[in-house]
Design a protein around this motif. Structure first.
Motif, mmCIF file in Angstrom:
data_model
loop_
_atom_site.group_PDB
_atom_site.id
_atom_site.type_symbol
_atom_site.label_atom_id
_atom_site.label_comp_id
_atom_site.label_asym_id
_atom_site.label_seq_id
_atom_site.Cartn_x
_atom_site.Cartn_y
_atom_site.Cartn_z
ATOM 1 N N VAL A 3 11.345 0.245 -12.082
ATOM 2 C CA VAL A 3 11.548 1.367 -11.163
ATOM 3 C C VAL A 3 13.025 1.766 -11.153
ATOM 4 C CG1 VAL A 3 11.450 2.089 -8.751
ATOM 5 C CG2 VAL A 3 9.547 0.847 -9.738
ATOM 6 N N PHE B 47 10.973 5.207 -2.338
ATOM 7 C CA PHE B 47 10.351 4.191 -3.194
ATOM 8 C C PHE B 47 11.270 2.977 -3.237
ATOM 9 C CE2 PHE B 47 7.333 4.198 -7.086
ATOM 10 C CZ PHE B 47 7.071 2.860 -6.929
ATOM 11 N N VAL C 245 -1.411 -6.335 -8.777
ATOM 12 C CA VAL C 245 -2.459 -6.390 -7.763
ATOM 13 C C VAL C 245 -3.563 -7.363 -8.191
ATOM 14 C CG1 VAL C 245 -4.190 -5.034 -6.542
ATOM 15 C CG2 VAL C 245 -1.912 -4.102 -6.888
ATOM 16 N N LEU D 298 10.254 -6.558 -1.253
ATOM 17 C CA LEU D 298 10.843 -7.726 -1.892
ATOM 18 C C LEU D 298 11.358 -8.705 -0.841
ATOM 19 C CD1 LEU D 298 13.166 -7.550 -4.947
ATOM 20 C CD2 LEU D 298 13.704 -9.112 -3.139
ATOM 21 N N GLY E 132 6.249 -8.505 -9.846
ATOM 22 C CA GLY E 132 6.926 -7.625 -8.889
ATOM 23 C C GLY E 132 8.361 -7.352 -9.324
ATOM 24 N N LEU E 133 9.061 -8.402 -9.762
ATOM 25 C CA LEU E 133 10.444 -8.198 -10.201
ATOM 26 C C LEU E 133 10.505 -7.330 -11.448
ATOM 27 C CD1 LEU E 133 11.979 -11.675 -9.510
ATOM 28 C CD2 LEU E 133 12.498 -9.525 -8.366
ATOM 29 N N PRO F 181 -3.494 -12.876 -0.312
ATOM 30 C CA PRO F 181 -2.157 -12.738 0.231
ATOM 31 C C PRO F 181 -1.695 -13.983 0.978
ATOM 32 C CG PRO F 181 -3.662 -11.150 1.255
ATOM 33 C CD PRO F 181 -4.469 -11.989 0.342
ATOM 34 N N ASN F 182 -0.398 -14.131 0.978
ATOM 35 C CA ASN F 182 0.268 -15.106 1.846
ATOM 36 C C ASN F 182 0.196 -14.544 3.267
ATOM 37 O OD1 ASN F 182 1.973 -17.165 2.660
ATOM 38 N ND2 ASN F 182 3.835 -16.111 1.994
ATOM 39 N N ALA G 163 0.838 -1.205 0.000
ATOM 40 C CA ALA G 163 0.000 0.000 0.000
ATOM 41 C C ALA G 163 0.871 1.252 0.000
ATOM 42 C CB ALA G 163 -0.917 -0.014 1.216
ATOM 43 N N CYS H 59 2.141 1.923 -3.439
ATOM 44 C CA CYS H 59 1.109 2.534 -4.287
ATOM 45 C C CYS H 59 1.000 4.026 -3.991
ATOM 46 C CB CYS H 59 -0.243 1.867 -4.055
ATOM 47 S SG CYS H 59 -0.305 0.194 -4.691
ATOM 48 N N LEU I 296 -2.423 -10.657 -7.325
ATOM 49 C CA LEU I 296 -2.497 -10.881 -5.880
ATOM 50 C C LEU I 296 -3.898 -11.324 -5.476
ATOM 51 C CD1 LEU I 296 -1.383 -10.496 -2.927
ATOM 52 C CD2 LEU I 296 -2.387 -8.223 -3.046
HETATM 53 C C1 HEM Z 1 5.930 -0.475 -8.109
HETATM 54 C C2 HEM Z 1 6.218 -1.374 -7.238
HETATM 55 C C3 HEM Z 1 5.231 -2.247 -6.499
HETATM 56 C C4 HEM Z 1 3.956 -1.973 -6.069
HETATM 57 C C5 HEM Z 1 3.194 -0.661 -6.193
HETATM 58 C C6 HEM Z 1 3.477 -3.164 -5.421
HETATM 59 C C7 HEM Z 1 2.213 -3.272 -4.843
HETATM 60 C C8 HEM Z 1 1.784 -4.358 -4.105
HETATM 61 C C9 HEM Z 1 0.608 -4.391 -3.301
HETATM 62 C C10 HEM Z 1 -0.401 -3.245 -3.136
HETATM 63 C C11 HEM Z 1 0.551 -5.605 -2.701
HETATM 64 C C12 HEM Z 1 -0.460 -6.079 -1.656
HETATM 65 C C13 HEM Z 1 -0.100 -5.555 -0.267
HETATM 66 C C14 HEM Z 1 1.126 -6.214 0.331
HETATM 67 O O1 HEM Z 1 1.165 -7.448 0.417
HETATM 68 O O2 HEM Z 1 2.067 -5.494 0.698
HETATM 69 C C15 HEM Z 1 1.673 -6.364 -3.163
HETATM 70 C C16 HEM Z 1 1.928 -7.670 -2.832
HETATM 71 C C17 HEM Z 1 3.035 -8.394 -3.269
HETATM 72 N N1 HEM Z 1 4.101 -7.896 -4.014
HETATM 73 FE FE1 HEM Z 1 4.254 -6.042 -4.749
HETATM 74 N N2 HEM Z 1 4.440 -4.144 -5.479
HETATM 75 C C18 HEM Z 1 5.518 -3.619 -6.126
HETATM 76 C C19 HEM Z 1 6.718 -4.257 -6.369
HETATM 77 C C20 HEM Z 1 6.996 -5.572 -6.017
HETATM 78 C C21 HEM Z 1 8.287 -6.195 -6.125
HETATM 79 C C22 HEM Z 1 9.569 -5.543 -6.609
HETATM 80 C C23 HEM Z 1 8.132 -7.492 -5.692
HETATM 81 C C24 HEM Z 1 9.208 -8.559 -5.594
HETATM 82 C C25 HEM Z 1 9.605 -9.270 -6.547
HETATM 83 C C26 HEM Z 1 6.756 -7.661 -5.322
HETATM 84 C C27 HEM Z 1 6.208 -8.833 -4.862
HETATM 85 C C28 HEM Z 1 4.995 -8.941 -4.210
HETATM 86 C C29 HEM Z 1 4.481 -10.139 -3.603
HETATM 87 C C30 HEM Z 1 5.170 -11.509 -3.604
HETATM 88 C C31 HEM Z 1 3.248 -9.800 -3.008
HETATM 89 C C32 HEM Z 1 2.310 -10.703 -2.223
HETATM 90 C C33 HEM Z 1 2.874 -10.809 -0.863
HETATM 91 C C34 HEM Z 1 2.073 -11.638 0.100
HETATM 92 O O3 HEM Z 1 0.859 -11.505 0.134
HETATM 93 O O4 HEM Z 1 2.727 -12.353 0.831
HETATM 94 N N3 HEM Z 1 6.089 -6.479 -5.508
HETATM 95 N N4 HEM Z 1 2.432 -5.582 -4.021
#
Ligand code: HEM
Lengths: 404, 271
Positions: free
Chosen positions: A147, A112, A221, A120, A140-141, A229-230, A57, A60, A224
């Protein structure tokens, strides 16, 4: 592994908004309101998520801030070698509130990246990359790489000494790729010297990437919300242990956001020197190499790798490989146990991984001189062996344990 | 020294103990703030001064900034420009619009060439920049024993050693050169200059300027004032920035308390 039961949390079925009124009229034609309710109001969330789950969050929110401030900066920026530096000075000095706009954009970029590293790490630590969340991890990667490119392109724009010489180092690193290097370098720089064409290219790149990131965040998202979520235990939760997103996680995310905002304003307005590089307030001078070329803190670990590997191309491979290897993690770690909480060996190894990453940053800061060179090589070696040796071995042991 | 200290506490034997997020982020912060490599300094370490604008709550003493502008206008601007700064920006000193216009009109800026190719000039306006008095870098260098007087817009930020060194340098003339040092014709010895040598003649003299507010213009006073002015020019919004920061922190702490209360109430029925 439970390949069949993909979604771990079954979102409740969304009823179209009933009754009269404009909202239900819209919803019957385009179900945005019921979809929003389903995904962001009633969405079942594990109730044991810790503060590390706040960072999505937060990311975002920072992304929105970057776009909002960036658009106004772009309106006042001049993408030419002769005009770029002065246009930034104009924003800081003559544009009303321009100094605050720029302070937020610059601090936002740093935080950021900081939030991205934490986000990560959370995924790595709790095994959120494992099935059924591989695409979530990969997207995510993808975002991480985008970025980074955006941050680098942005740092070039003020056309100060560090912008120029940082771009010079990056161009030479790209040029070190065998065979196609010089071509790649030329594509990146646009001409034989870093000048108007290069700045214009990077300005467009910076701008375009920012919006592409928004699109990929949408996919991220969406991915996700399929499995949900995990959670810190890494085990699927049953319906009894979930709470609806609103009001539980809206209030929790809000609290996390406010704490983050406190750090943000403290760095942007009270301790700006912690993040800024004074040398970049000198206009770019192609005839004068600064004594100490150094990237922003968030690139230091990669800079450290670049410098501690003896060959230029080798260093480039190490730095690029250190990110590329993350894409393979879901397939390097075949264990069905997700969370490092239940994997003592992994957990210790990961503490070492973080230490190695920080050490590589310090190596970058010290230009891999003297003893730092050795530290850099050991840390780089550890970083790769964690993923290529420790993690697969750990997984293999655990799988044998569960099988037997 | 402290870098070695960090290196020592990162020996692998202690990795296992460092599992928790707080410690890990502590490490990241350490990595962030730990100083750069020991850069060889080619000037004498300047004595530390206290300045009102230092620290997260620092602010400018506007009286000193205004006196410093007097010194800049009467002394420094004979050789140094501030090309990022406009006359209009001087309103930030606390000057009225009419004063700013008067200052601008007293200066001339280039205005192209006439039909015969002769350079023209016109009185400056508030939107014009405080240009270097020299038409180009080569002329500037030729007039100053081969060294161009640097632009002063951001000097207090980019100058190694910062404001303490600027002050020490301005008050550091007149000391005997160390034995063995040859001071070439047209150069001056100053221990705070790079290599102990500078092409800038001693700029400040007792009573060299007259302050409108009646402050006695000793060399030390002028040096302190003009250094404060240079710091203000380099970061003109510092006071405002700090005020905004403090306001935002107070507001956010208040919102944080509210949001914690809200979150606790919301979660109170979750076992
Ligand atoms: C612009 C960058 C990013 C944004 C805006 C973003 C946004 C989000 C949001 C809103 C969630 C759900 C809330 C949370 O679990 O924290 C999420 C979950 C997740 N993100 Fe990202 N993310 C970004 C980059 C990344 C990166 C670099 C990775 C790593 C490779 C990543 C991997 C994940 C994973 C694995 C989840 C699920 C985690 C869980 O529920 O255990 N994200 N992301």
């Amino acid at each position: 592994m439970n390949g069949s039961g993909l979604p771990e949390n079954i979102p409740p079925h969304a009823e179209p908004a009933s009754g009269g009124g404009v909202l239900s009229w819209i919803d019957r034609r385009l179900p945005v309101i019921s979809a929003f309710r389903k995904e962001y109001v009633d969405f079942p969330m594990p109730r044991n998520l810790n503060a590390l789950w706040n960072f999505g969050a937060i990311l975002c929110a920072v992304l929105v801030l970057m776009l909002a401030t960036g658009i106004f900066l772009a309106m006042n920026y001049t993408p030419t070698a002769a005009g770029a530096f002065m246009s930034i000075e104009m924003i800081e000095r003559q544009l009303p509130g321009g100094w605050a706009l720029r302070a937020m954009h610059v601090t936002g970029a740093s935080l950021f990246m900081a939030a991205l590293y934490i986000h990560l790490f959370r995924g790595l630590y709790y095994g959120s990359y494992k099935q059924p969340r591989e695409i979530l991890w990969l997207s995510g990667l993808g975002l991480l790489v985008m970025v980074m490119v955006t941050a680098f392109a942005g740092y070039v724009l003020p056309w100060g000494q560090m912008s120029y010489w940082g771009a010079d180092v990056a161009g030479k690193a790209v040029g070190a790729v065998p065979v196609i290097g010089p071509t790649l370098e030329h594509i990146m720089e646009g001409s034989d010297q870093l000048g108007d064409i290069f700045i214009h290219r990077f300005f467009v790149l910076h701008f375009v990437m920012a919006f592409a990131i928004v699109a990929i965040v949408g996919l991220h998202v969406a991915a996700l919300h399929v499995p949900g979520p995990n959670n810190p235990t890494g085990k699927p939760v049953n319906a009894r242990d979930t709470v609806p997103f609103h009001p539980y996680y809206t209030t929790k995310d809000l609290t996390g956001l406010v704490v983050f905002a406190l750090v943000f304003v403290a760095l942007a307005f009270l301790w700006p020197d912690l993040l800024s590089e004074p040398e970049n307030y000198r206009p770019a001078n192609p005839l004068h190499t600064p004594a100490d070329i150094e990237p922003e803190w968030y690139f230091l670990p990669f800079y450290g790798m670049l410098q501690s590997v003896p060959s230029k191309f080798g260093g480039l491979l190490a730095a690029g490989g250190s990110i590329a290897i993350l894409f393979a993690v879901p397939w390097l770690d075949r264990s069905s146990i997700r969370s490092a909480r239940s994997r003592p060996l992994c957990r210790a190894g990961m503490a070492g991984l973080v230490a190695a990453f920080v050490l590589m940053g310090l190596v970058g800061r010290h230009h891999a001189e003297g003893g730092w060179m050795i530290v850099g090589r050991i840390a780089t070696l550890y970083y790769f062996s964690y993923f290529l040796v420790l993690l697969p071995l750990c997984a293999r042991r655990e799988m044998r344990g569960t099988a037997g | 020294m402290d870098e070695q200290g960090q290196q020592r506490c990162d020996t692998p034997g202690r990795h296992a103990a460092r599992r928790h997020g707080a410690l890990l982020s502590g490490l990241v912060v350490l990595g962030l703030v730990s100083g750069g490599g020991a850069m060889a300094r080619d000037y004498r370490e300047p004595p530390r001064q206290t300045w009102s604008f230092q620290g997260p709550l620092g602010h400018f003493d506007m009286g000193a900034v205004q006196r410093g502008y007097t010194v800049y206008a009467q002394v420094c601007s004979a050789c140094h420009g501030m090309k990022s700064v406009t006359y209009g920006d001087l309103a930030g000193l606390g000057l009225k619009e009419s004063d700013v216009d008067a200052i601008a009109h007293a200066h001339h800026v280039p205005a192209g060439v006439d039909a015969g190719g002769h350079a023209l000039s016109r009185p400056a306006s508030a939107d014009d920049h405080l240009l270097s008095p020299y038409p180009d870098a080569r002329t500037a260098a030729a007039a100053n024993h081969g060294v161009m007087p640097p632009d002063q817009s951001r000097l207090a930020v980019v100058h190694p050693g910062g404001v303490d060194r600027i002050y020490a340098f301005l008050t550091g003339y007149g000391q005997p050169a160390p034995p063995g040092m040859v001071v070439p014709q047209g150069m001056f010895h100053n221990p705070y200059a790079a290599q102990g040598l500078t092409a800038m003649p001693p700029p400040l003299h007792e009573g060299g300027v007259t302050y409108p507010d009646g402050t006695p213009a000793t060399v030390a006073q002028q040096a302190r004032d003009v250094t404060t002015f240079l710091a203000w020019v380099a970061t003109p919004h510092l006071t405002e920035r700090h005020r905004l920061g403090v306001g935002a922190v107070v507001f956010l702490v208040f919102v944080l308390i509210l949001s914690i209360c809200l979150k606790r109430r919301t979660w109170s029925n979750v076992p």
